[in-house]
Every structure is written in C-alpha cells, then in structure tokens.
Scaffold this active site. Structure first.
Site, PDB file in Angstrom:
ATOM      1  N   ASP A   1       0.823  -1.210   0.000  1.00 23.52           N
ATOM      2  CA  ASP A   1       0.000   0.000   0.000  1.00 23.52           C
ATOM      3  C   ASP A   1       0.855   1.256   0.000  1.00 23.52           C
ATOM      4  O   ASP A   1       2.056   1.223   0.283  1.00 23.52           O
ATOM      5  CB  ASP A   1      -0.947   0.011   1.192  1.00 23.52           C
ATOM      6  CG  ASP A   1      -0.227  -0.003   2.536  1.00 23.52           C
ATOM      7  OD1 ASP A   1       0.770  -0.735   2.665  1.00 23.52           O
ATOM      8  OD2 ASP A   1      -0.653   0.717   3.459  1.00 23.52           O
TER       9      ASP A   1
ATOM     10  N   GLU B   1       0.062  -1.361   5.556  1.00 22.94           N
ATOM     11  CA  GLU B   1       1.124  -0.959   6.482  1.00 22.94           C
ATOM     12  C   GLU B   1       0.926   0.464   6.967  1.00 22.94           C
ATOM     13  O   GLU B   1       1.142   0.788   8.139  1.00 22.94           O
ATOM     14  CB  GLU B   1       2.485  -1.100   5.786  1.00 22.94           C
ATOM     15  CG  GLU B   1       3.679  -0.878   6.681  1.00 22.94           C
ATOM     16  CD  GLU B   1       4.223   0.542   6.670  1.00 22.94           C
ATOM     17  OE1 GLU B   1       5.184   0.812   7.411  1.00 22.94           O
ATOM     18  OE2 GLU B   1       3.680   1.394   5.925  1.00 22.94           O
TER      19      GLU B   1
END
Length: 484
Positions: free
Chosen positions: A74, A141
């Site tokens: 991400d 994350e």
C-alpha cells in the site's frame, strides 16, 4: 538511465499503474499473484491479504539459507489541492527529472512500491546469484501495520529478513519505535446561529506536512494546531459560532491543511478579518525558517456543507480547547541514542460529524512505557472534555541487535563497495520488522532502502542514483548468502 535499475523501474512503473491506497490493495494483490503464477513461483496468501512467494535459488545455491525480502504493497495517497486525481482509478503519473523521479501532483508511492519492485527484480533477474528467497508483501502498512499484525503463522520459513522500506542508502536501520493510534469522539449538539447570517471559511494551508515519525524532529507546523490556535483567539474575542472543523488526511502524516466553517456577525467581519491577518503575520514569523508557504486565510462561504446549524457555544469551546490541549510533536528525546526521538505524538486528523467531532492522534515511542504515558496524556485531555476514547493499531517496538550476523555481513559488504562504513540507526517510525519479529522469534533483520524525500506528500521524490546503489548492495548480499 542506469542499466542496473532498468528492470526495477519497469516493475515500479507497472506497480504505479495499479490503485493501492491503504485498505484498497485488492488489484495490486491480484497483479502480484498473477506475476507469481507467470513465473511459476509458489505462493501463499493469508486472510489479511499478505502474500509470501517462494523463489528457487540459483543453480548450486539450493542449500543456502533462505533470505526473506519484505515490503508493503500500500501507499499513502496524497495530492495537491488543485489535483483532480482519483486514486481509486487513475495511475500515478511518473515524472523523470534528471536523476530524480516524482509524481505529477500526487505522492509517488516509492514508499514502498520501490521496495516491492527491488524484491521482484531480485527474484526475476536470471543474472543475479541468489539463495532461496521468500518475498513477503504485506498490506495496509501505512494505517498501522495492520497486515503485518495479522500475518498468519506458517507464511515464512526463512530466518533472515531484509526489509526494503527505509529511505537513506547510507543507513542500516536495526530498530524502530512502537506505536498506537487513539480515536477521540467528542459529542456535540447543534443550535441555530441566531443573528449570525454570514458564513466564513477559515483555512490553514501551504504546510510541508510529511511523515509523522521520520520528520517529527524537524518541528514542522501542524495545520490543525494552527487552526485551533486561531479559532481560540476568535472565540475569546468575537461573537462567532463554529459549524465544522476538518483537517489532516492520515494517521501517519503531519497535517498540511485544515479548515473551519464559521457563522459570524456582519458587524464584526472587518475586525475578525484583521485579527486573522494579524495572527497570520505572527505565526508566519514563528515558522518562517521551516514553513515559508504557510497561509491562514478567511474567506466568505455559502455555508452549505451538510450542517444547517452551528455547534452549541459550549461544545465549540470544548472542541477548540481540546484541539489546543492535545500535544503534538516531540515529547522526549532518547537518553540512549544521541539525536533519536524517543517519544512523540501526531495530532493527525479532525473530522466533523453530525453529532460528534472525531479526532485521531498517533503516538510513537521506542520505550513502551513512555508510549503508554503519552497516550494517557492525550486521553486525559480528551476525557476531561467529555470525549470517548478508543485505542487502535498498536504495534511493538523493534529492539536493536548490534551483534546480528546479518548486520555484520551487511556492514562488511557495504564497506567493500563504498570504502566506508554505513550508519547504523534506530528510527522513530513504525517498521514491520517489529511486528514480524514478534511473530517469528529469532528472525535476524535489517532495513535498507534508497533515498526518498518527502514521503507521504506530493513532494515525494526518489533518487535514481541511490536506487542503483541499493540495487548493487542487495545483489551483493544475496550473492554472499548464496555462497553459504
């Protein structure tokens, strides 16, 4: 372009075409698994969405120890105010400028797309001598290490892990802060703004923002704190009513912009405008060295933003006082490591709902008892104002192991390549190594990465010469382990 990194950049360009904001990684996960199938690499995917891909060793290195290359899929999706970019559909538009790579009006996503690209290049380039590899790609994350926190058991066999999520090519990271987010929900009631016919929008903007861990020591301005400071002065001196307050974009980004909608008396418009201008002048002076583009503006507004009534006077005071009271910035410096921020907090976002103000803060510390202390301070202020508090997304610190065999090898290889020793540091930010290490005890870990500036903001840039340097180093490390 340096031919050593052509493959890495081609992979990164493809990654940049695929939407991958935090919690929206479905398409990038699908692309990664399709890539693994194409390469005939076996893979595992857990319920959280994390992917572990097994990559065979080079000929003759089948019995070498397995090395895990790890990154997250991400990215923080930030854009300039004028940008019409849709992160759910539009590709990131890459711009090459000499030896730098940036994006057009958005964050670049080199954090951590370039780490993913480096790992994939190491696995797919037949000219690289490598031991058995496991590529671990985690999700979500950036919103609190959620993917790593929910990493399933049995995903990894390797005991040596290289995290490729750092942002300085001369630094080996061997420790990180733990963290915790707190959501404070302050109930508010609404009342007609009797006699206050005119609406104005108060804005704080033009700030650098940045990463709330890595950049917190620079003491950059927080747009929410500036807005709250101006609002407090206006409440103290004028008959205004607060309709809404909004600011910030992510728990781990220092807010660059914030705004409030006000109902004011026509008789006081001129005096309020002068007061705001005076405050802007004073605050700009305070931050002139670090925030040269800081702006505080008051503009007329239609007031049609979904709220037909203003907050009650009492609740407006509670909201503004709470935003002023919540600490932001460095709370403690480390007594053990010179120059390292030990504990900090980020007043990250504020959002107005119909019956509540939701305030998100993000706390970090390398000392878990201090993390509890700063969290308790924030919750005490919030609860005194009448807010309800909820803690989310907690993750552990990663304690440095300066006797690590992996660290020793990496230092030797770096010195042989560059004729000098790397810096060895712990950072004031969350890295997935802390979480992964807690799930896989005995994992020998290090974090590396190329030079990235302005991560989590539209100013993000990747240094291409640095990328080549890290690629060369990573190839050398894998070759060394392949020989064992």
């Amino acid at each position: 372009m340096d031919n050593r990194i052509e493959n890495v950049l081609r992979i990164f360009e493809r990654i940049s075409e695929i939407p991958r904001c935090s919690k929206k990684e479905e398409k990038i996960c699908e692309w990664i698994t399709d890539w693994a199938k194409e390469k005939v690499f076996s893979y595992k995917k857990d319920d959280a969405g994390n992917i572990a891909i097994s990559v065979p060793a080079s000929d003759g290195a089948q019995n070498a120890p397995t090395v895990v290359l790890q990154g997250h899929l991400d990215m923080v999706c930030e854009k300039t105010p004028e940008s019409g970019h849709d992160f759910l559909r539009d590709p990131i538009r890459l711009v090459y400028e000499g030896d730098k790579l940036r994006a057009e009006d958005t964050s670049l996503g080199a954090d951590n797309g370039i780490g993913v690209a480096l790992a994939m290049a190491a696995a797919s380039d037949g000219s690289i001598v490598r031991p058995p590899l496991e590529l671990l790609f985690t999700v979500d994350e950036e919103t609190g290490l959620t993917g790593a926190t929910n990493l399933a058991s049995g995903m990894l066999n390797g005991k040596i892990l290289i995290n490729i999520d750092s942002e300085n090519d001369e630094i080996f990271t061997v420790g990180c802060a733990g963290g915790l987010d707190t959501i404070s929900s302050l109930p508010v009631t609404r009342r007609p703004a009797d006699g206050l016919r005119d609406f104005h929008r108060l804005k704080a903007s033009g700030l650098k923002g940045g990463h709330s861990g890595v950049d917190i020591h620079e003491q950059r301005a927080n747009a929410i704190k500036i807005l709250a400071r101006v609002l407090l002065s206006l409440l103290e001196n004028y008959n205004i009513r607060l309709v809404s307050v909004e600011g910030g974009s992510a728990h781990n980004a220092i807010p660059r912009e914030a705004q409030a909608l006000l109902a004011v008396s026509p008789d006081e418009e001129g005096a309020i405008a002068k007061s705001v201008a005076d405050l802007e002048k004073a605050i700009r002076k305070e931050f002139e060295k670090i925030e040269p583009n800081l702006k505080i503006q008051l503009e007329k507004d239609s007031g049609d933003k979904g709220f037909s009534e203003a907050m009650s006077v009492e609740d407006a005071w509670k909201t503004v006082r709470l935003l002023n009271a919540i600490p932001h910035g460095v709370y403690n410096m480390s007594y053990d490591i010179a120059g390292l921020v030990e504990t900090s907090s980020n007043l990250a976002t504020v959002k107005t709902e119909a019956a509540a103000i939701r305030i998100a803060t993000s706390q970090r510390s390398s000392v878990m008892s201090r993390l509890a202390e700063i969290t308790g301070t924030i919750k005490a202020a919030a609860m005194l104002a009448g807010a309800r508090c909820e803690d989310k997304n907690g993750y552990p610190a990663w304690q440095p192991d300066l006797d690590s065999p992996l660290l020793k090898k990496c230092v030797e290889i770096f010195e042989s390549l560059h004729g000098k020793k790397p810096k060895i540091e712990a950072i004031h930010a969350g890295l997935e190594c802390g979480v992964i290490g807690s799930k896989y005890p005995g994992m020998d870990m290090i974090s590396i990465g190329p030079n990235i500036k302005g991560a989590h903001s539209p100013d993000e840039t990747l240094d291409l010469a640095s990328l080549a340097k890290v690629k060369e180093f990573l190839d050398a490390v894998l070759k060394e382990y392949a020989s064992l």
